[in-house]
Write a protein that holds these residues in place. Sequence first.
Motif, PDB file in Angstrom:
ATOM      1  N   VAL A   1       0.833  -1.198   0.000  1.00  0.00           N
ATOM      2  CA  VAL A   1       0.000   0.000   0.000  1.00  0.00           C
ATOM      3  C   VAL A   1       0.871   1.253   0.000  1.00  0.00           C
ATOM      4  O   VAL A   1       1.786   1.378   0.816  1.00  0.00           O
ATOM      5  N   GLY A   2       0.549   2.148  -0.899  1.00  0.00           N
ATOM      6  CA  GLY A   2       1.064   3.510  -0.848  1.00  0.00           C
ATOM      7  C   GLY A   2      -0.007   4.321  -0.131  1.00  0.00           C
ATOM      8  O   GLY A   2      -1.024   4.671  -0.724  1.00  0.00           O
ATOM      9  N   THR A   3       0.179   4.549   1.154  1.00  0.00           N
ATOM     10  CA  THR A   3      -0.831   5.150   2.016  1.00  0.00           C
ATOM     11  C   THR A   3      -1.348   6.474   1.450  1.00  0.00           C
ATOM     12  O   THR A   3      -0.571   7.267   0.918  1.00  0.00           O
ATOM     13  N   VAL A   4      -2.641   6.697   1.599  1.00  0.00           N
ATOM     14  CA  VAL A   4      -3.255   7.946   1.137  1.00  0.00           C
ATOM     15  C   VAL A   4      -2.610   9.122   1.871  1.00  0.00           C
ATOM     16  O   VAL A   4      -2.487   9.109   3.101  1.00  0.00           O
ATOM     17  N   HIS A   5      -2.192  10.125   1.099  1.00  0.00           N
ATOM     18  CA  HIS A   5      -1.485  11.280   1.653  1.00  0.00           C
ATOM     19  C   HIS A   5      -1.575  12.455   0.681  1.00  0.00           C
ATOM     20  O   HIS A   5      -1.797  12.249  -0.505  1.00  0.00           O
ATOM     21  N   PRO A   6      -1.377  13.675   1.166  1.00  0.00           N
ATOM     22  CA  PRO A   6      -1.230  14.834   0.287  1.00  0.00           C
ATOM     23  C   PRO A   6       0.215  15.340   0.344  1.00  0.00           C
ATOM     24  O   PRO A   6       0.968  14.986   1.254  1.00  0.00           O
ATOM     25  N   HIS A   7       0.610  16.164  -0.600  1.00  0.00           N
ATOM     26  CA  HIS A   7       1.858  16.924  -0.540  1.00  0.00           C
ATOM     27  C   HIS A   7       1.724  18.129  -1.452  1.00  0.00           C
ATOM     28  O   HIS A   7       0.853  18.146  -2.332  1.00  0.00           O
ATOM     29  N   PRO A   8       2.558  19.132  -1.265  1.00  0.00           N
ATOM     30  CA  PRO A   8       2.417  20.364  -2.035  1.00  0.00           C
ATOM     31  C   PRO A   8       2.972  20.280  -3.460  1.00  0.00           C
ATOM     32  O   PRO A   8       2.890  21.254  -4.206  1.00  0.00           O
ATOM     33  N   HIS A   9       3.515  19.145  -3.837  1.00  0.00           N
ATOM     34  CA  HIS A   9       4.130  18.979  -5.152  1.00  0.00           C
ATOM     35  C   HIS A   9       3.104  18.528  -6.191  1.00  0.00           C
ATOM     36  O   HIS A   9       2.186  17.780  -5.873  1.00  0.00           O
ATOM     37  N   ARG A  10       3.280  18.939  -7.432  1.00  0.00           N
ATOM     38  CA  ARG A  10       2.524  18.357  -8.542  1.00  0.00           C
ATOM     39  C   ARG A  10       3.135  16.987  -8.806  1.00  0.00           C
ATOM     40  O   ARG A  10       4.343  16.801  -8.669  1.00  0.00           O
ATOM     41  N   GLN A  11       2.300  16.028  -9.211  1.00  0.00           N
ATOM     42  CA  GLN A  11       2.791  14.673  -9.461  1.00  0.00           C
ATOM     43  C   GLN A  11       2.102  14.108 -10.695  1.00  0.00           C
ATOM     44  O   GLN A  11       0.899  14.241 -10.868  1.00  0.00           O
ATOM     45  N   VAL A  12       2.906  13.475 -11.537  1.00  0.00           N
ATOM     46  CA  VAL A  12       2.406  12.691 -12.660  1.00  0.00           C
ATOM     47  C   VAL A  12       3.026  11.309 -12.502  1.00  0.00           C
ATOM     48  O   VAL A  12       4.232  11.194 -12.257  1.00  0.00           O
TER      49      VAL A  12
END
Length: 111
Positions: free
Chosen positions: A44-55
């Motif tokens: 699992v890649g745990t649900v999270h936010p961060h301030p970076h744009r991601q593709v």
Amino acid sequence: MDSPPFADASALPWQPVAPGVERQVLAHDDGLMLVRVRFEAGAVGTVHPHPHRQVSYVETGVFEVEVGDERRVLRAGDGFVVAPDVLHGVVAHEAGVLLDVFSPAREEFLD
């Protein structure tokens, strides 16, 4: 510090992230970063936010991907985009690899 202009993946370390998940920073400068993330089946890649744009691009495997209020199953060749500060995460239905691009670079990945 920027990475060299060419990435020799065989010489770059893998960093443990979570059970069954590890990442390899391939290339970066201050504004952009390319990271390979390897998942065992069920990891699992745990649900999270961060301030970076991601593709992200699904290189191999099958992943259930959640971005904001949407959830989809993605396979090799598929991709997704995450805007800054949006909750997102993945579950590996099969072992696989994601290629993640971040803007700006994730400085905490370099420690």
